[in-house]
Design an enzyme around this catalytic site. Structure first.
Site, PDB file in Angstrom:
ATOM      1  CE  LYS A 114      12.794  18.656   6.067  1.00  0.00           C
ATOM      2  NZ  LYS A 114      11.550  19.561   5.387  1.00  0.00           N
ATOM      3  CE  LYS A 206       9.023  10.155   4.788  1.00  0.00           C
ATOM      4  NZ  LYS A 206       8.788  11.165   5.758  1.00  0.00           N
ATOM      5  CE  LYS A 209      10.421  16.061  -1.580  1.00  0.00           C
ATOM      6  NZ  LYS A 209       9.394  16.680  -0.949  1.00  0.00           N
TER       7      LYS A 209
END
Ligand code: TRP
Length: 343
Positions: A114, A206, A209
């Site tokens: 991240k 994947k 969103k």
């Protein structure tokens, strides 16, 4: 003294919920209600480790709580609440920040992924994230956590923190009349075959969103028409479906759609191919669209009803928080004494 079989899990309110959240997590929480005491949290404090618009955070918090209930969690049987309403999460996580070692935290692959190149600019909270997660779990002395592969390392860290706490404070733990193990060594709970829902546009990515194309992701709040449209437009290859699972190798999009069918119908991939092997997409896609609508549309309808009634949602979350505190407070009372805090 044995630990009560207790399950804790959480989802971050940081985006609209989608089919991956439903099949990979939320739906799998439901049957655990029959075998464990179950605690399902909306981890709003984890969400703010990266910037969240306050209005979005609020909306997504309600959305997750509504999804839990619409998917079949019973707010009387399970404890459903949002993390920030139980301040003990923050308190225990601070203590865990002082138990966990920099070396352990620096090895967390999710942080490294991240933070990426940007590790000087991310929040301190993002680095401490796994310590708060350990606090979520151990505040309730949870024995099992249903999470996917990507959270395994965080569960290992949770056990390392529990072990070090049990060890460093063993004298006090004994003196206060506890067993040597104050915190349990929480296990990852397997809840069925690994389920990684992929993008409807690219079977190697994947479902997420944050995808640029809205057509790649089925959201839990999508209505029947939208679900159906997205499935019918999903990227596929020109071949017919294979008759055996091995035939899906190297066909990422086909594999994804068959796996979604299997998960929604509670069948194995082999069973789905027994029915559809040899068929083309012209037969399979409409069948998958009908199945997805039958399973998901009622959940979406109930979610919309719930989020449309903030009064009811607030009452549910407040009641959940109260019941969570009833477990957390005595644990924190013990922890403060063990650590040597004067009260
Ligand atoms: N880190 C988890 C995720 O990203 C969310 C989470 C926070 C969690 N606290 C937890 C999951 C405690 C299980 C138990 O999916």
């Amino acid at each position: 003294m044995a630990f009560t079989p207790r399950v804790f899990s959480g989802i971050k309110p940081s985006g609209d919920l989608h089919l991956g959240n439903y099949l990979g997590a939320i739906r799998r929480f439901v049957p655990l209600q029959d075998t464990h005491q179950t605690i399902y949290c909306v981890v709003d404090m984890h969400a703010i480790t990266v910037w969240q618009e306050p209005e979005d955070l609020r909306r997504w918090t309600y959305e997750i709580a509504a999804a839990y209930i619409a998917a079949g969690l019973d707010p009387k049987r399970s404890i459903i609440f949002n993390q920030s309403q139980v301040v003990e999460h923050a308190e225990l996580s601070w203590i865990f920040n002082c138990v966990a070692r920099m070396g352990w935290m620096s090895r967390m692959t999710q942080f490294k992924d991240k933070a990426g190149e940007n590790s000087e600019q991310v929040s301190l909270g993002l680095f401490a994230y796994p310590s708060l997660m350990a606090a979520d779990i151990l505040l309730y002395k949870a024995t099992g956590v249903p999470v996917g592969e990507d959270q395994k390392q965080h569960l290992e860290l949770t056990r390392d923190i529990a072990k070090k706490f049990n060890h460093d404070f063993r004298k006090q733990i004994k003196a206060f009349g506890h067993d040597e193990e104050f915190f349990p060594l929480t296990e990852t709970l397997a809840t069925g075959p690994a389920m990684r829902v992929k993008s409807l546009r690219d079977g190697t990515k994947k479902m997420s969103k944050s995808d640029a194309s809205d057509m790649s992701t089925i959201y839990m709040m999508d209505d029947a028409d939208m679900i159906s449209k997205k499935i019918k437009k999903a990227t596929t290859d020109p071949e017919a479906l294979p008759t055996e699972a091995a035939g899906l190798a190297g066909r990422a999009e086909a594999e994804n759609l068959v796996q979604i069918y299997a998960a929604l119908a509670d069948l194995s991939v082999a069973d789905v191919l027994k029915e559809y092997g040899g068929s083309g997409w012209g037969r399979f896609k409409p069948a998958l669209a009908d199945l997805a609508v039958a399973v998901l549309a009622p959940v979406a309808t109930e979610m919309r009803r719930l989020v449309g009634d903030p009064g009811e949602m607030d009452a549910i979350l407040r009641d959940g928080a109260e019941r969570a505190r009833a477990i957390a407070q005595p644990v924190m009372d013990d922890v403060r004494k063990i650590v040597g805090f004067v009260r």
